[in-house]
Design an enzyme around this catalytic site. Sequence first.
Site, PDB file in Angstrom:
ATOM      1  N   CYS A   1      23.675  83.708 -36.155  1.00 37.15           N
ATOM      2  CA  CYS A   1      22.958  83.436 -35.048  1.00 37.15           C
ATOM      3  C   CYS A   1      21.918  81.993 -35.791  1.00 37.15           C
ATOM      4  CB  CYS A   1      22.948  83.194 -33.918  1.00 37.15           C
ATOM      5  SG  CYS A   1      21.160  85.003 -34.173  1.00 37.15           S
TER       6      CYS A   1
ATOM      7  N   HIS B   1      16.323  79.775 -30.552  1.00 42.63           N
ATOM      8  CA  HIS B   1      16.255  80.315 -31.130  1.00 42.63           C
ATOM      9  C   HIS B   1      15.235  79.069 -32.020  1.00 42.63           C
ATOM     10  CE1 HIS B   1      18.250  84.177 -30.997  1.00 42.63           C
ATOM     11  NE2 HIS B   1      18.668  84.093 -31.888  1.00 42.63           N
TER      12      HIS B   1
END
Length: 340
Positions: free
Chosen positions: A130, A243
């Site tokens: 990710c 994120h």
Amino acid sequence: MGYRIAVVGATGNVGREMLSILSERGFPADEVIALASRRSLGTEVSYGDKTLKTKDLDQFDFTGIDMALFAIGSDATKQYAPKAAKAGCVVIDNSSLYRYDPDVPLIVPECNPEAVHGYSKKNIIANPNCSTAQMVVALKPLHDRAKIKRVVVSTYQSVSGSGKAAIDELWNQTKAVYNPVEEVPPKQYPKQIAFNVIPHIDVFLDDGSTKEEWKMVAETKKIIDTKIKVHATCVRVPVFVGHGEAVNIEFEEFLDEDEARDILRESPGIMVVDKREDGGYVTPVECVGDFATFISRIRQDSTVENGISLWCVSDNLRKGAALNAVQIAELLGREVLKKG
């Protein structure tokens, strides 16, 4: 005629996102099958306005399934992915198991779509980590213009990257801060995550880096260019989803910040929000549920030759996992299988 698609691990965070995104993007599927472990057999999951009941992965025959999106972790993938691939189903795997296999393409469609043709060696395509996925979306168009020499990145990674139990731990520890009678010791993380940051994701390696940091190095090289040097510091933060990354880039030739901003604005998968004023940038909480990778704080770095710094945020359950897998499926269908 459309595709027959299986989502493996359909009851997990990423599996549910895969089903949601397949529906949102109107993927040309004649049939979508939700698969999970036996203990989740019959659990209902949403696919657009439909409800699917999960089937038993252990008993499932992948013959006749065009693609399977795997979101079950490396151990289970090691058991089931070869079975699916042998049955003629193309596996798009979200785990780390095949990412570094030279016979398995590692794909971010905005960056290296041509790699999709390498799927046939094992009938498997790997989805990147990710933290890597959102960063390379930003790096690739800049690399095409000025050739990147070195990247230094610090990540601010949400707890959803560790699964539902980690989300619950952050929630329960946060409540416990305001209710000291209730103690919630760390289980998913080595230290308290609520109101804290932890500079430690995955296991430590001999050189002092963590495996998460090593993944960003190895995957960036495989996706973009083996010559790029990458130094990463990966940090878990008390954010549920999304994120953030502070990225410092050194190029072989000069790239003006205004040109970099224009290049990124025109690049696929990117949304530039970069106003030099209060709130003129995007934070993780604002990117949740969105397909884009958001870029802000683009500026010259005068401390190195040919340097640019930027801030990058994305929904890690989407671009960092489920969305990228669906985009790979779309690419595979469009460029190779050509059904629907």
